[in-house]
Structure formats: structure tokens, C-alpha cells
Design a protein around this motif. Sequence first.
Motif, PDB file in Angstrom:
ATOM      1  N   ILE A 148       0.845  -1.200   0.000  1.00 41.02           N
ATOM      2  CA  ILE A 148       0.000   0.000   0.000  1.00 41.02           C
ATOM      3  C   ILE A 148       0.887   1.259   0.000  1.00 41.02           C
ATOM      4  CG2 ILE A 148      -1.707   1.314   1.331  1.00 41.02           C
ATOM      5  CD1 ILE A 148      -2.881  -1.405   2.218  1.00 41.02           C
ATOM      6  N   VAL A 149       1.979   1.221   0.770  1.00 42.62           N
ATOM      7  CA  VAL A 149       2.921   2.356   0.775  1.00 42.62           C
ATOM      8  C   VAL A 149       3.532   2.524  -0.624  1.00 42.62           C
ATOM      9  CG1 VAL A 149       5.110   3.212   1.693  1.00 42.62           C
ATOM     10  CG2 VAL A 149       3.422   2.216   3.244  1.00 42.62           C
ATOM     11  N   ALA A 150       3.897   1.411  -1.253  1.00 48.38           N
ATOM     12  CA  ALA A 150       4.466   1.475  -2.608  1.00 48.38           C
ATOM     13  C   ALA A 150       3.449   2.060  -3.587  1.00 48.38           C
ATOM     14  CB  ALA A 150       4.894   0.081  -3.063  1.00 48.38           C
ATOM     15  N   SER A 151       2.177   1.714  -3.395  1.00 48.47           N
ATOM     16  CA  SER A 151       1.121   2.240  -4.266  1.00 48.47           C
ATOM     17  C   SER A 151       0.979   3.741  -4.088  1.00 48.47           C
ATOM     18  CB  SER A 151      -0.212   1.558  -3.951  1.00 48.47           C
ATOM     19  OG  SER A 151      -0.073   0.164  -4.055  1.00 48.47           O
ATOM     20  N   MET A 152       1.089   4.195  -2.840  1.00 52.37           N
ATOM     21  CA  MET A 152       1.018   5.631  -2.584  1.00 52.37           C
ATOM     22  C   MET A 152       2.149   6.356  -3.303  1.00 52.37           C
ATOM     23  SD  MET A 152       1.066   7.727   1.002  1.00 52.37           S
ATOM     24  CE  MET A 152       2.671   7.121   1.428  1.00 52.37           C
ATOM     25  N   LYS A 153       3.331   5.775  -3.266  1.00 51.53           N
ATOM     26  CA  LYS A 153       4.472   6.403  -3.953  1.00 51.53           C
ATOM     27  C   LYS A 153       4.252   6.428  -5.460  1.00 51.53           C
ATOM     28  CE  LYS A 153       7.993   4.901  -0.673  1.00 51.53           C
ATOM     29  NZ  LYS A 153       9.231   4.110  -0.591  1.00 51.53           N
ATOM     30  N   ALA A 154       3.676   5.324  -5.993  1.00 56.32           N
ATOM     31  CA  ALA A 154       3.454   5.252  -7.443  1.00 56.32           C
ATOM     32  C   ALA A 154       2.446   6.304  -7.882  1.00 56.32           C
ATOM     33  CB  ALA A 154       2.973   3.852  -7.827  1.00 56.32           C
ATOM     34  N   LEU A 155       1.516   6.636  -7.001  1.00 58.85           N
ATOM     35  CA  LEU A 155       0.471   7.607  -7.342  1.00 58.85           C
ATOM     36  C   LEU A 155       0.923   9.049  -7.130  1.00 58.85           C
ATOM     37  CD1 LEU A 155      -2.540   5.699  -5.826  1.00 58.85           C
ATOM     38  CD2 LEU A 155      -2.446   6.508  -8.193  1.00 58.85           C
ATOM     39  N   ALA A 156       1.924   9.271  -6.292  1.00 58.14           N
ATOM     40  CA  ALA A 156       2.345  10.630  -5.939  1.00 58.14           C
ATOM     41  C   ALA A 156       2.623  11.425  -7.218  1.00 58.14           C
ATOM     42  CB  ALA A 156       3.595  10.574  -5.061  1.00 58.14           C
ATOM     43  N   PRO A 157       2.311  12.721  -7.268  1.00 54.65           N
ATOM     44  CA  PRO A 157       1.876  13.557  -6.144  1.00 54.65           C
ATOM     45  C   PRO A 157       0.374  13.482  -5.849  1.00 54.65           C
ATOM     46  CG  PRO A 157       2.088  14.896  -8.110  1.00 54.65           C
ATOM     47  CD  PRO A 157       2.480  13.501  -8.503  1.00 54.65           C
ATOM     48  N   ARG A 158      -0.356  12.625  -6.593  1.00 53.91           N
ATOM     49  CA  ARG A 158      -1.773  12.490  -6.252  1.00 53.91           C
ATOM     50  C   ARG A 158      -1.902  11.761  -4.931  1.00 53.91           C
ATOM     51  NH1 ARG A 158      -3.111   9.599 -11.755  1.00 53.91           N
ATOM     52  NH2 ARG A 158      -1.016   8.917 -11.243  1.00 53.91           N
ATOM     53  N   PRO A 159      -2.794  12.205  -4.059  1.00 54.49           N
ATOM     54  CA  PRO A 159      -2.906  11.513  -2.770  1.00 54.49           C
ATOM     55  C   PRO A 159      -3.622  10.176  -2.898  1.00 54.49           C
ATOM     56  CG  PRO A 159      -4.491  13.317  -2.886  1.00 54.49           C
ATOM     57  CD  PRO A 159      -3.683  13.377  -4.162  1.00 54.49           C
ATOM     58  N   LEU A 160      -3.188   9.215  -2.084  1.00 57.45           N
ATOM     59  CA  LEU A 160      -3.930   7.961  -1.923  1.00 57.45           C
ATOM     60  C   LEU A 160      -4.587   8.006  -0.547  1.00 57.45           C
ATOM     61  CD1 LEU A 160      -4.749   5.055  -2.658  1.00 57.45           C
ATOM     62  CD2 LEU A 160      -2.562   4.285  -1.737  1.00 57.45           C
ATOM     63  N   GLU A 161      -5.907   8.057  -0.544  1.00 57.22           N
ATOM     64  CA  GLU A 161      -6.642   8.083   0.722  1.00 57.22           C
ATOM     65  C   GLU A 161      -7.249   6.705   0.970  1.00 57.22           C
ATOM     66  OE1 GLU A 161      -9.386  11.378   0.487  1.00 57.22           O
ATOM     67  OE2 GLU A 161      -7.827  12.698  -0.317  1.00 57.22           O
ATOM     68  N   LEU A 162      -7.468   6.377   2.229  1.00 57.51           N
ATOM     69  CA  LEU A 162      -7.997   5.061   2.582  1.00 57.51           C
ATOM     70  C   LEU A 162      -9.345   5.220   3.267  1.00 57.51           C
ATOM     71  CD1 LEU A 162      -4.700   3.600   4.119  1.00 57.51           C
ATOM     72  CD2 LEU A 162      -5.465   3.456   1.745  1.00 57.51           C
ATOM     73  N   ALA A 163     -10.214   4.249   3.077  1.00 56.15           N
ATOM     74  CA  ALA A 163     -11.550   4.350   3.670  1.00 56.15           C
ATOM     75  C   ALA A 163     -12.004   2.997   4.197  1.00 56.15           C
ATOM     76  CB  ALA A 163     -12.552   4.854   2.626  1.00 56.15           C
TER      77      ALA A 163
END
Lengths: 111, 157
Positions: free
Chosen positions: A63-78
Amino acid sequence: MRIDATETADGLIVTVEEARIDAMIAIPFKDRLRELAVGTGAARVVMDLSRVDFIDSSGLGAIVASMKALAPRPLELAGLTPTVAKLFRLTRMDSVFTIHPHPVPPAADGS
Amino acid sequence: MAADGGRTDGGSAIRRDRWRCGLRFVTADLRASHAAVRDLLIALRPRLGPDRGAVEIVLAEALNNVVEHAYAGNDGRIALRLTVAPREVRIRIGDSGRPMPGLVLPRGLCPHRLLHGDVCDLPEGGFGWLLIRELASGLRYRQQDGRNLLRLVVRRG
């Protein structure tokens, strides 16, 4: 690996349909999120984890790797379930991710 | 462990609150080993009850560490003993893989370091020992006669 992605007016909603994000599926999970990151123009990505009842350290790493891949777009969790919320709290990742307490509601028609 | 993802053997009740379980790996297939760990954790759920979260996290991390680092892709066997008490679960894990480097347990990531710096600097691994150390107490590790023995205690909940 069951991950659904829906483009909405609010951004890309990624719904994880797996009960566990663990060492067994961490790599395909990360690959799938990378594909979604490349394929979307959404300014914001929200991952709905309300169907996931267990994540281990490998899953958290994915999930952390996915957040980095998406940056600078935020990855929010719900919609974190109790054991998953505990994992994020203990690793302090609850202060790195924006976490919404409730699952993402189904997209309203006409949005 | 068979190519179909392995099996657990045992689970025989010794006392009402104590179980021994074994995981046998007859292949060096890492994915199959991860599948065997997953199957065992799912099988243990009814025995651990609804407040199993902390125990399940610690078991997942400790067993996957053995699979990934002690056996590191080699065949092997893990012996697991759980003693379930009302407020805590005592865990004993034995394996015949590589010893811990320096014969000491890793410290794990420093949680305070995680919160400083850029998103790109966030680690994608190393959370395992942080989680074990946050959730477990009484950690004891020893190497004897070519076997690793790890004991720890997890409060339920």
C-alpha cells in the motif's frame, strides 16, 4: 486478485475485494495499483478497504508502494476494519495516510 | 508442502487451551509457503476468538519471517505451539533455518523516523519487527542444536 476501480467525480475509487492483503498477494497487488496509477487521470484516489479484514507487513508495504506510485496524487484510505486500523496505528501509518472512517458510498447516478 | 499450497498437520488438542500445530514445507516455493502460513492463520481463527487481531498480526509476521529469512527459499518445517489464556496467548515457534544475524532479534523500524521526511522516503518493508515489538512482550530467542526457538507473549485484543 480482485480489485475494482471506478472513476467518479470525486476521483478514482479503488475497492479491494480480497479479504486479506498479505505476503501471498503483496506483489500482484502492488503491480495492479501501479497499472491503475498509470491508467488514471484522476486527481485523487480513494482505496476502500472495508472488505479487507487482515493486512500484514508485506501488504502494508504494498500500500505504501502504491502511494508512492500515485504521488503527487494523494492515496486516501476508507473503511478500515478493526485489525487493519490497529496495523496502521501501530506503524504510525495512520498519520501518513488520510483515513476516512466509513466505506466509500456507492457513486450517485448523474455524478 | 504440496504445490497446491500446503497443509497444516496436527492441531491436536493437548489441553483445552493449548495446541501444537506444525507447518511442513516440502517445497522451496515461497508463494506456496506464504499460502501455507495464510491457511494456518485462517484455520486458527475460531480457536483465537473475536479478539484475535494482535495475535494474528504477530503470528503472521513471525511465521513469514521464518519462511522468508530463516529458510529463505529452502525446504523446512516450522513447529508452532500456542497456549491460549484468557488475557494472553503464549507463542513458541521453532525452526531449523538460518540463525538470526548476530543471534539477536532485529529492532525493527523506528516509528518516529517514519514520520519525518518525504513520502518517497517511506519504507516499503521492515514493518514486521516493529509490529512484533509493539504487540508482544517477553520476547526470547535462542539457537540450540541448529534450531531457532522464539517465544513471545501477546495480550489478546
